[in-house]
Scaffold this active site. Structure first.
Site, PDB file in Angstrom:
ATOM      1  CB  CYS A  81      -1.010   0.003   1.193  1.00 30.10           C
ATOM      2  SG  CYS A  81      -0.117   0.066   2.716  1.00 30.10           S
ATOM      3  CG  ASN A 125       4.356  -1.707   4.960  1.00 26.94           C
ATOM      4  OD1 ASN A 125       5.507  -2.051   5.464  1.00 26.94           O
ATOM      5  ND2 ASN A 125       3.419  -2.454   4.893  1.00 26.94           N
ATOM      6  CB  CYS A 152      -3.457   1.580   6.961  1.00 28.18           C
ATOM      7  SG  CYS A 152      -3.323   2.977   8.306  1.00 28.18           S
ATOM      8  NE  ARG A 153      -4.246   1.457   2.023  1.00 23.96           N
ATOM      9  CZ  ARG A 153      -4.116   2.305   0.840  1.00 23.96           C
ATOM     10  NH1 ARG A 153      -5.113   2.286  -0.007  1.00 23.96           N
ATOM     11  NH2 ARG A 153      -3.063   2.963   0.739  1.00 23.96           N
ATOM     12  CB  SER A 154       0.189  -3.571   2.736  1.00 28.56           C
ATOM     13  OG  SER A 154       1.210  -2.628   3.189  1.00 28.56           O
ATOM     14  CG  ASP A 178      -5.195   5.908   2.766  1.00 28.53           C
ATOM     15  OD1 ASP A 178      -5.108   5.366   3.881  1.00 28.53           O
ATOM     16  OD2 ASP A 178      -4.490   6.785   2.538  1.00 28.53           O
TER      17      ASP A 178
HETATM   18  P1  4NP Z   1      -1.658   2.867   4.191  1.00 26.34           P
HETATM   19  O1  4NP Z   1      -2.289   4.289   4.872  1.00 26.34           O
HETATM   20  O2  4NP Z   1      -0.978   3.161   2.813  1.00 26.34           O
HETATM   21  O3  4NP Z   1      -2.751   1.991   4.235  1.00 26.34           O
HETATM   22  O4  4NP Z   1      -0.869   2.475   5.148  1.00 26.34           O
HETATM   23  C1  4NP Z   1      -1.745   5.149   4.948  1.00 26.34           C
HETATM   24  C2  4NP Z   1      -0.799   5.664   5.957  1.00 26.34           C
HETATM   25  C3  4NP Z   1       0.051   6.648   6.141  1.00 26.34           C
HETATM   26  C4  4NP Z   1      -0.241   7.935   5.376  1.00 26.34           C
HETATM   27  C5  4NP Z   1      -1.234   7.549   3.891  1.00 26.34           C
HETATM   28  C6  4NP Z   1      -1.683   6.227   4.021  1.00 26.34           C
HETATM   29  N1  4NP Z   1       0.394   9.010   5.249  1.00 26.34           N
HETATM   30  O5  4NP Z   1       0.336  10.031   4.385  1.00 26.34           O
HETATM   31  O6  4NP Z   1       1.002   9.214   6.094  1.00 26.34           O
END
Ligand code: 4NP
Length: 158
Positions: free
Chosen positions: A7, A10, A12-14, A125
């Site tokens: 994702c 890295n 939340c989703r992955s 997200d």
């Molecule tokens: P992820 O979510 O891609 O599912 O891990 C996010 C985590 C942090 C951010 C964006 C998406 N950020 O902008 O810091």
């Protein structure tokens, strides 16, 4: 079979995909045949564990998230893994750009393509969302990970 879930951050989703998938792999007794890891297309959370809200909701649903954030390492990852699975279309576009050659590009998939019950076209997200957005991530991942196991164990190609 080695799977890399990807994702943006890295955190939340992955990591959730990795945790849900590992749980299913263990339940299916396939730990020797199937391994997985996760990574982010961006490295700004490198070294961090999964986001606490994601961890808490995943654990409530029975999935322990233990991974530590790291960025995608294109040269190594496209060599080391058989499938590289992104969570949304931006992840797929970024991975396609990072892939060193056509062989590597052929390993890229989208997580929701493995869903058999839910109709979502991406894993959204949840970072700026509320609890229901995190629950939805787990709902989609439970469906997609079960579909992925099914594909891998029946030799069907996607
Ligand atoms: P992820 O979510 O891609 O599912 O891990 C996010 C985590 C942090 C951010 C964006 C998406 N950020 O902008 O810091």
């Amino acid at each position: 079979m080695r799977i890399l879930f990807v994702c943006l951050g890295n955190i939340c989703r992955s990591p959730a995909a990795e945790g849900v998938f590992k749980h299913l792999v263990e339940e299916s007794g396939l730990e020797k045949e199937i391994t997985c890891d996760s990574a982010g297309t961006a490295g700004y959370h490198e070294g961090e564990g999964a986001y606490p809200k994601m961890k808490k909701i995943a654990l409530k649903r029975g999935h322990d998230l233990t991974s530590i954030s790291r960025p995608v390492r294109p040269k190594r990852d496209f060599e080391d893994f058989d499938l590289i699975i992104g969570m949304d279309d931006q992840n797929i576009a970024d991975l396609t750009r990072m892939a060193p050659d056509a062989n590597s590009r052929a390993k890229i998939r989208k997580m929701t393509d493995y869903c058999t019950r839910l109709r979502h076209r991406s894993v959204p997200d949840p970072y700026y969302g509320d609890s229901s957005d995190y629950e939805l991530v787990i709902d989609i991942l439970e469906d997609a990970c079960a579909g992925l196991i099914e594909v891998l164990t029946t030799g069907r190609h996607l």
